[in-house]
Write an enzyme that holds these catalytic residues in place. Structure first.
Site, PDB file in Angstrom:
ATOM      1  N   LYS A 144       0.844  -1.424   0.067  1.00 18.85           N
ATOM      2  CA  LYS A 144      -0.143  -0.003   0.005  1.00 18.85           C
ATOM      3  C   LYS A 144       0.916   1.306   0.054  1.00 18.85           C
ATOM      4  O   LYS A 144       0.509   2.118  -0.746  1.00 18.85           O
ATOM      5  CB  LYS A 144      -0.731  -0.150   1.097  1.00 18.85           C
ATOM      6  CG  LYS A 144      -1.873   1.333   1.475  1.00 18.85           C
ATOM      7  CD  LYS A 144      -2.675   1.349   0.258  1.00 18.85           C
ATOM      8  CE  LYS A 144      -3.752   2.556   0.652  1.00 18.85           C
ATOM      9  NZ  LYS A 144      -4.478   3.098  -0.690  1.00 18.85           N
ATOM     10  N   LYS A 151       0.407  13.024   3.726  1.00 25.76           N
ATOM     11  CA  LYS A 151       0.652  11.873   5.061  1.00 25.76           C
ATOM     12  C   LYS A 151       1.246  10.556   4.331  1.00 25.76           C
ATOM     13  O   LYS A 151       1.994   9.826   4.786  1.00 25.76           O
ATOM     14  CB  LYS A 151      -0.862  11.634   5.672  1.00 25.76           C
ATOM     15  CG  LYS A 151      -0.817  10.491   6.695  1.00 25.76           C
ATOM     16  CD  LYS A 151      -1.132   9.169   6.321  1.00 25.76           C
ATOM     17  CE  LYS A 151      -2.590   9.327   5.538  1.00 25.76           C
ATOM     18  NZ  LYS A 151      -3.117   7.862   5.224  1.00 25.76           N
TER      19      LYS A 151
END
Length: 230
Positions: free
Chosen positions: A121, A190
């Protein structure tokens, strides 16, 4: 559960697995342990540390842990076409596979260590951010030399990057001047920050990633309140 639990964006994949495990097993202490864990996080943790602690908590409760982050925008999720990357013990993955089949178009099993799904991911999100930056900079070079972006992307999509969803989707948005964000700059930063942390924890050099992170950090400060990204 406290409101802090639901506010932890880093926990969304893990929380899904936790809720499933809770509904099946209803362990006495896991809920309190996880609430304490999430409630005392002062800043997002990197995926690896996060996964290790969740694995430990689930092992203590006697529950198998599967990490299963997904790829796909909200419209993809609504159509149950998410790409799911899962990692965990085979028996545990088989147990939750019906859930994956209900929400996704395909599930890729990365291995038995939940951190392996997290790595996939992180790497994927990093590549999306780099692709967006590459398209933006290439468009500037094309325009500065009198080349229309439409002609430029017709070439690169017909030769180098044909069939890439990221390049197809974001080049189309760029050509239309559609800069309405589907994902905020803050969250994009982020994700890139998690990739930087992952590289640092493995003591690997990531110069392109570092440059992208610096650029996004600068943009986040310059466009504070507008929060544009994708």
């Amino acid at each position: 559960m406290s409101s802090q639990f639901t506010q932890r964006r880093e926990s969304r994949g893990a929380a899904f697995q936790y809720l499933y495990a809770w509904s099946v097993n209803q362990p006495a202490n896991l809920g309190a342990d996880l609430e304490l864990f999430f409630g005392h996080l002062e800043k997002p943790r990197d995926y690896y540390t996060f996964a290790e602690e969740l694995i430990r908590l689930h092992e203590q409760a006697g529950i198998a842990y599967v990490s299963a982050p997904v790829f796909g925008r909200p419209d993809v999720a609504e159509a149950a076409q998410l790409g799911i990357v899962a990692a965990g013990k085979p028996a545990a993955i088989d147990k939750v596979r019906p859930v994956f089949e209900a929400i996704g178009r395909k599930t890729w099993v990365m291995g038995e260590d939940p951190k392996q799904a997290n790595a996939a991911k992180i790497g994927g999100n990093m590549m999306i951010a780099m692709a967006i930056e590459a398209m933006a900079e290439a468009t500037v070079i094309a325009e500065q030399n009198g080349l229309k972006p439409e002609a430029f992307f017709d070439v690169v999509l017909g030769t180098l990057f044909g069939g890439s969803r990221v390049y197809d989707n974001y080049s189309a948005k760029l050509l239309k001047g559609d800069f309405e964000p589907g994902f905020t700059l803050r969250l994009g930063l982020k994700d890139v920050g998690l990739a930087v942390a992952a590289g640092q924890s493995a003591k690997n050099a990531t110069p392109m990633l570092q440059a992208l992170h610096a650029r996004m950090t600068e943009a986040a400060g310059e466009f504070a309140g507008q929060d544009r990204y994708e």
